[in-house]
Design a protein around this motif. Structure first.
Motif, mmCIF file in Angstrom:
data_model
loop_
_atom_site.group_PDB
_atom_site.id
_atom_site.type_symbol
_atom_site.label_atom_id
_atom_site.label_comp_id
_atom_site.label_asym_id
_atom_site.label_seq_id
_atom_site.Cartn_x
_atom_site.Cartn_y
_atom_site.Cartn_z
ATOM 1 N N SER A 138 -15.784 22.184 18.544
ATOM 2 C CA SER A 138 -17.131 21.694 18.250
ATOM 3 C C SER A 138 -17.956 22.890 17.783
ATOM 4 N N PRO A 139 -18.967 22.666 16.944
ATOM 5 C CA PRO A 139 -19.780 23.777 16.446
ATOM 6 C C PRO A 139 -20.744 24.299 17.502
ATOM 7 N N HIS A 140 -20.863 25.637 17.581
ATOM 8 C CA HIS A 140 -21.714 26.241 18.603
ATOM 9 C C HIS A 140 -22.549 27.393 18.059
ATOM 10 N N TYR A 141 -23.734 27.469 18.619
ATOM 11 C CA TYR A 141 -24.704 28.536 18.363
ATOM 12 C C TYR A 141 -24.846 29.288 19.687
ATOM 13 N N GLY A 170 -25.933 18.722 13.140
ATOM 14 C CA GLY A 170 -26.160 19.070 14.531
ATOM 15 C C GLY A 170 -25.300 20.233 14.978
ATOM 16 N N ILE A 171 -25.724 20.887 16.033
ATOM 17 C CA ILE A 171 -24.967 21.997 16.609
ATOM 18 C C ILE A 171 -25.291 22.074 18.091
ATOM 19 N N ASN A 172 -24.337 22.521 18.892
ATOM 20 C CA ASN A 172 -24.571 22.751 20.315
ATOM 21 C C ASN A 172 -25.153 24.147 20.476
ATOM 22 N N VAL A 173 -26.157 24.280 21.304
ATOM 23 C CA VAL A 173 -26.886 25.538 21.421
ATOM 24 C C VAL A 173 -26.684 26.128 22.810
ATOM 25 N N ASN A 174 -26.092 27.322 22.855
ATOM 26 C CA ASN A 174 -25.786 27.997 24.115
ATOM 27 C C ASN A 174 -26.644 29.246 24.280
ATOM 28 N N PHE A 175 -27.181 29.409 25.463
ATOM 29 C CA PHE A 175 -27.923 30.612 25.814
ATOM 30 C C PHE A 175 -27.155 31.321 26.920
ATOM 31 N N ARG A 186 -26.150 28.458 29.780
ATOM 32 C CA ARG A 186 -26.800 27.152 29.790
ATOM 33 C C ARG A 186 -26.729 26.580 28.373
ATOM 34 N N THR A 187 -26.515 25.272 28.267
ATOM 35 C CA THR A 187 -26.225 24.667 26.971
ATOM 36 C C THR A 187 -27.034 23.403 26.723
ATOM 37 N N TYR A 188 -27.591 23.326 25.506
ATOM 38 C CA TYR A 188 -28.182 22.084 24.994
ATOM 39 C C TYR A 188 -27.118 21.439 24.113
#
Length: 263
Positions: A138-141, A170-175, A186-188
């Motif tokens: 899956s795509p991730h930032y 869309g993209i999944n956003v990870n901090f 933590r992930t959106y």
């Protein structure tokens, strides 16, 4: 129509699992899946999965996001569906199954509540400013942050997921915060459109991004803490390509129930 289901969770990432190997299920559409995943009016889950037969693999995994739409690869879902397949007697301690991003191998503990899932190899990591962008099924930032416990993941994650660059697909956003002996993540998640307690492809992406950020190489093991618990990532990295990638963590049965699809 009534169908049986089991609910599993992997580090707080929770899923409805349905056995589709014995008889075909009718009247299962996106609207019903969204309703079943709803936490107030349904079972409540981050996603729903079907196990189906496949002539070349132990089984095939079909994953739907909580919004009812067919999803890309879900790492924690992959671990949970392997545990579910063991529960069904389809597999025992090992499995080779097919997912949307290709074949996956998994090792399952004797008790069935811990799964090491092999993920796809990754070679391409790009940058978006100071952040890393990559696809682990899956795509991730991936963005590094300080004081992540007090960071507004929902607002910041949503703004990135829906910005001009990523809004269409869309993209999944990870901090991520480097705690020294582990990473805190933590992930959106797109499809859920909220912060989740864990994201398997997300923590895999974070571990890879940090290895590149730190110029590491060799066989790398990374301990990661998420809101739902602890996950381990390991892979080989030669400075260019990530191979032999494993996502390791809990996959636990929560409860079993029956769904009335007509309600």
């Amino acid at each position: 129509m009534k169908i049986n289901f089991l609910k599993y969770q992997g580090a707080g990432n929770d899923f409805i699992l349905i056995d589709h190997t014995t008889s075909p299920l009718e009247n299962i559409d996106n609207e019903l899946i969204e309703r079943l995943c709803d936490r107030r009016f349904g079972v409540g889950a981050d996603g729903l999965m079907f196990v189906t037969k496949h002539e070349d693999y132990d089984f095939e995994m079909h994953y739907f996001n909580a919004d009812g739409n067919l999803g890309s690869m879900c790492g924690n879902g992959g671990r949970c569906i392997a545990a579910f397949a063991k529960h069904l007697g389809i597999v025992d301690k090992e499995t080779n199954f097919l997912a949307v991003d290709g074949p996956h191998y998994a090792r399952i503990s004797e008790s069935g509540d811990w799964v090491d899932l092999q993920m796809i190899d990754v070679e391409i990591i790009t940058n978006d400013g100071d952040a890393f962008v990559l696809n682990t099924g899956s795509p991730h930032y991936v963005s590094l942050q300080n004081d992540l416990s007090n960071f507004d993941v929902f607002s910041n994650g949503k703004s990135i997921r829906y910005n001009a660059t990523y809004s269409e697909k869309g993209i999944n956003v990870n901090f991520a915060e480097d705690k020294g002996d582990h990473l805190f993540v933590r992930t959106y998640e797109r499809g859920v459109e909220d912060e989740t307690y864990a994201c398997g492809t997300g923590v895999t992406a974070v571990a890879m991004a940090m290895a590149k950020h730190k110029n590491q190489s060799g066989h790398i093991k990374t301990d990661i803490k998420v809101l739902g618990g602890d996950i381990k990532i390991e892979f080989n990295y030669d400075g260019h390509k990530f191979t032999n990638v494993f996502l390791c963590g809990p996959a636990k049965l929560v409860f079993e129930g029956e769904i009335d699809t007509l309600q």
